[in-house]
Structures are given as C-alpha cells and as structure tokens.
Design a protein around this motif. Sequence first.
Motif, PDB file in Angstrom:
ATOM      1  N   LEU A  43       3.935  12.903  26.357  1.00 60.19           N
ATOM      2  CA  LEU A  43       4.525  11.869  25.725  1.00 60.19           C
ATOM      3  C   LEU A  43       6.144  11.927  25.967  1.00 60.19           C
ATOM      4  CD1 LEU A  43       4.427   9.806  23.281  1.00 60.19           C
ATOM      5  CD2 LEU A  43       4.845  11.744  21.936  1.00 60.19           C
ATOM      6  N   LYS A  44       6.682  13.113  26.202  1.00 58.40           N
ATOM      7  CA  LYS A  44       8.049  13.304  26.521  1.00 58.40           C
ATOM      8  C   LYS A  44       8.495  12.349  27.902  1.00 58.40           C
ATOM      9  CE  LYS A  44       9.867  17.420  24.591  1.00 58.40           C
ATOM     10  NZ  LYS A  44      10.510  18.691  24.924  1.00 58.40           N
ATOM     11  N   GLY A  45       7.552  12.882  28.921  1.00 62.80           N
ATOM     12  CA  GLY A  45       7.855  11.868  30.101  1.00 62.80           C
ATOM     13  C   GLY A  45       7.376  10.480  30.037  1.00 62.80           C
ATOM     14  N   GLU A  46       6.409   9.966  29.133  1.00 62.41           N
ATOM     15  CA  GLU A  46       6.136   8.650  29.125  1.00 62.41           C
ATOM     16  C   GLU A  46       7.338   8.070  28.521  1.00 62.41           C
ATOM     17  OE1 GLU A  46       2.358   8.338  27.096  1.00 62.41           O
ATOM     18  OE2 GLU A  46       1.370   8.829  29.024  1.00 62.41           O
ATOM     19  N   ILE A  47       7.991   8.607  27.344  1.00 63.90           N
ATOM     20  CA  ILE A  47       9.181   8.050  26.753  1.00 63.90           C
ATOM     21  C   ILE A  47      10.323   7.903  27.465  1.00 63.90           C
ATOM     22  CG2 ILE A  47      10.659   8.333  24.704  1.00 63.90           C
ATOM     23  CD1 ILE A  47       8.254   9.156  22.897  1.00 63.90           C
ATOM     24  N   GLU A  48      10.540   8.909  28.092  1.00 62.80           N
ATOM     25  CA  GLU A  48      11.835   9.141  28.987  1.00 62.80           C
ATOM     26  C   GLU A  48      11.541   7.942  29.983  1.00 62.80           C
ATOM     27  OE1 GLU A  48      11.724  12.965  30.988  1.00 62.80           O
ATOM     28  OE2 GLU A  48      12.590  13.792  29.064  1.00 62.80           O
ATOM     29  N   ASP A  49      10.572   7.596  30.656  1.00 59.21           N
ATOM     30  CA  ASP A  49      10.183   6.594  31.681  1.00 59.21           C
ATOM     31  C   ASP A  49      10.599   5.214  31.212  1.00 59.21           C
ATOM     32  OD1 ASP A  49       9.862   8.415  33.698  1.00 59.21           O
ATOM     33  OD2 ASP A  49       7.588   8.105  33.754  1.00 59.21           O
ATOM     34  N   THR A  50       9.899   5.073  29.988  1.00 60.02           N
ATOM     35  CA  THR A  50       9.982   3.676  29.272  1.00 60.02           C
ATOM     36  C   THR A  50      11.207   3.290  28.697  1.00 60.02           C
ATOM     37  OG1 THR A  50       7.749   4.036  28.395  1.00 60.02           O
ATOM     38  CG2 THR A  50       9.142   2.581  27.057  1.00 60.02           C
ATOM     39  N   VAL A  51      12.165   4.272  28.272  1.00 58.69           N
ATOM     40  CA  VAL A  51      13.587   4.215  27.995  1.00 58.69           C
ATOM     41  C   VAL A  51      14.650   3.733  29.265  1.00 58.69           C
ATOM     42  CG1 VAL A  51      15.534   5.093  27.050  1.00 58.69           C
ATOM     43  CG2 VAL A  51      13.546   5.559  25.933  1.00 58.69           C
ATOM     44  N   LYS A  52      14.134   4.558  30.130  1.00 58.74           N
ATOM     45  CA  LYS A  52      15.085   4.027  31.424  1.00 58.74           C
ATOM     46  C   LYS A  52      14.571   2.773  32.018  1.00 58.74           C
ATOM     47  CE  LYS A  52      15.382   9.006  33.145  1.00 58.74           C
ATOM     48  NZ  LYS A  52      14.748   9.926  34.216  1.00 58.74           N
ATOM     49  N   PHE A  53      13.498   2.400  32.076  1.00 62.70           N
ATOM     50  CA  PHE A  53      12.946   1.174  32.633  1.00 62.70           C
ATOM     51  C   PHE A  53      13.457   0.015  31.849  1.00 62.70           C
ATOM     52  CE2 PHE A  53       9.858  -2.422  33.108  1.00 62.70           C
ATOM     53  CZ  PHE A  53       9.815  -2.422  34.376  1.00 62.70           C
ATOM     54  N   SER A  54      13.435   0.070  30.569  1.00 62.55           N
ATOM     55  CA  SER A  54      13.819  -0.781  29.496  1.00 62.55           C
ATOM     56  C   SER A  54      15.294  -1.129  29.590  1.00 62.55           C
ATOM     57  CB  SER A  54      13.342  -0.688  28.107  1.00 62.55           C
ATOM     58  OG  SER A  54      13.911   0.340  27.577  1.00 62.55           O
ATOM     59  N   LEU A  55      16.083  -0.161  29.485  1.00 61.84           N
ATOM     60  CA  LEU A  55      17.593  -0.299  29.632  1.00 61.84           C
ATOM     61  C   LEU A  55      17.931  -0.774  30.993  1.00 61.84           C
ATOM     62  CD1 LEU A  55      18.724   2.882  27.675  1.00 61.84           C
ATOM     63  CD2 LEU A  55      18.585   0.331  26.889  1.00 61.84           C
ATOM     64  N   MET A  56      17.321  -0.339  31.932  1.00 65.38           N
ATOM     65  CA  MET A  56      17.712  -0.892  33.630  1.00 65.38           C
ATOM     66  C   MET A  56      17.424  -2.592  33.445  1.00 65.38           C
ATOM     67  SD  MET A  56      16.167   0.242  36.928  1.00 65.38           S
ATOM     68  CE  MET A  56      14.471  -0.299  36.670  1.00 65.38           C
ATOM     69  N   THR A 102      24.416   1.993  33.368  1.00 68.37           N
ATOM     70  CA  THR A 102      23.544   2.583  34.495  1.00 68.37           C
ATOM     71  C   THR A 102      23.137   3.814  33.865  1.00 68.37           C
ATOM     72  OG1 THR A 102      24.509   1.679  36.488  1.00 68.37           O
ATOM     73  CG2 THR A 102      23.314   3.591  36.615  1.00 68.37           C
ATOM     74  N   VAL A 103      21.917   3.779  33.256  1.00 69.30           N
ATOM     75  CA  VAL A 103      21.313   5.310  32.729  1.00 69.30           C
ATOM     76  C   VAL A 103      21.299   6.304  33.738  1.00 69.30           C
ATOM     77  CG1 VAL A 103      19.264   6.164  31.604  1.00 69.30           C
ATOM     78  CG2 VAL A 103      19.917   3.799  31.306  1.00 69.30           C
ATOM     79  N   LYS A 104      21.851   7.483  33.455  1.00 73.30           N
ATOM     80  CA  LYS A 104      21.900   8.677  34.299  1.00 73.30           C
ATOM     81  C   LYS A 104      20.673   9.564  33.823  1.00 73.30           C
ATOM     82  CE  LYS A 104      25.210   7.592  36.865  1.00 73.30           C
ATOM     83  NZ  LYS A 104      24.930   7.311  38.475  1.00 73.30           N
ATOM     84  N   VAL A 133      20.388   9.041  25.590  1.00 70.39           N
ATOM     85  CA  VAL A 133      20.348   8.322  26.482  1.00 70.39           C
ATOM     86  C   VAL A 133      22.011   8.555  26.992  1.00 70.39           C
ATOM     87  CG1 VAL A 133      20.790   6.225  27.696  1.00 70.39           C
ATOM     88  CG2 VAL A 133      18.901   6.590  25.638  1.00 70.39           C
ATOM     89  N   VAL A 134      22.074   9.205  28.324  1.00 65.78           N
ATOM     90  CA  VAL A 134      23.409   9.307  28.962  1.00 65.78           C
ATOM     91  C   VAL A 134      23.499   8.162  29.997  1.00 65.78           C
ATOM     92  CG1 VAL A 134      24.494  11.067  30.409  1.00 65.78           C
ATOM     93  CG2 VAL A 134      23.000  11.936  28.733  1.00 65.78           C
ATOM     94  N   TYR A 135      24.516   7.505  29.915  1.00 64.77           N
ATOM     95  CA  TYR A 135      24.711   6.313  30.695  1.00 64.77           C
ATOM     96  C   TYR A 135      26.120   6.220  30.965  1.00 64.77           C
ATOM     97  CZ  TYR A 135      26.603   4.197  26.421  1.00 64.77           C
ATOM     98  OH  TYR A 135      27.098   3.993  25.093  1.00 64.77           O
TER      99      TYR A 135
END
Length: 145
Positions: free
Chosen positions: A77-90, A97-99, A117-119
């Motif tokens: 779940l952690k990995g899926e949420i991280e990927d979802t947040v990165k993709f949606s903000l990108m 730019t999300v770091k 979120v570190v950006y």
Amino acid sequence: MDNNNAHKEENHFLGSGWAFPVTFSAGNHQLILSGYEQNVNQSINTILLTNNGERILNPRFGSGLQQYFFRKMDETLKGEIEDTVKFSLMHNEPRITVKDVHVTFADIIKGLIEIQVVYVFNKTNTRHNYVFPFYLKEGTNLKSR
C-alpha cells in the motif's frame, strides 16, 4: 525595494488565487486569497483530495487516493500510494518537480497515513515539503477499544 516586495517579485511565478476552501473574511466579507507557496500547497491538497473523473472538463485531474480506502496497511500500500501521488502531481501541478514521497502509517487504529511530499519549485530550484494527512477508514464509525 523592501523585503516583502522583493519576496513577492521573486515568487510571482507561483501565482495567487482564491483560497481553498473558498472563504470570506468575517469583518469585511472579502474573498480570502492565497499566494505563492501557500497557493502551491493548497493546489497539492486539492489534487490529492480529488478523485479521478470528478472534474467533468478535466477528467484526468486528481489523484484517485480514494481507491485505497479500507485497504490493508502494508508495504504494498505504501508503494502504491507513493506512485499515485508522484504521478498525479507530475501531471497536475506544473510549478513543481516532486523529488520524493514518504508514506508513514501514523495511526493504524484510526487508519491515518501521513504523506510527505518533497518538491522543488521549477523556476527557482528551492526545496519545500508538504505533509498530507490521509485517512484510510474515512467515513466509518469505528471506535477505538
């Protein structure tokens, strides 16, 4: 030029607009506005709270984090949420730019997940972060025992 005006000039590209949620001041009934870093943070918050397809004229806007409601709190779940947040903000916030995205299970009983979120602002290369609280068990009447 005073320090406050220098800050405004330096961060003018970040924009300003209506605060979210839309509110009015109690005294003079003026619309509350947000600007600069606060505007970007409110934009991130709006993106993460919006479900995909919710905006009719822009169906790709949002993150779709709601799909993770009532899921088991584990590393997947952690990995899926991280990927979802990165993709949606990108795709939805061109000013940054999300770091990195860190997901922490803050309160397992209440289902609270903190998403950090570190950006970096694209124009100035200044680094910032934003912490978004996300409840997996939202909308339930779960009581702690």
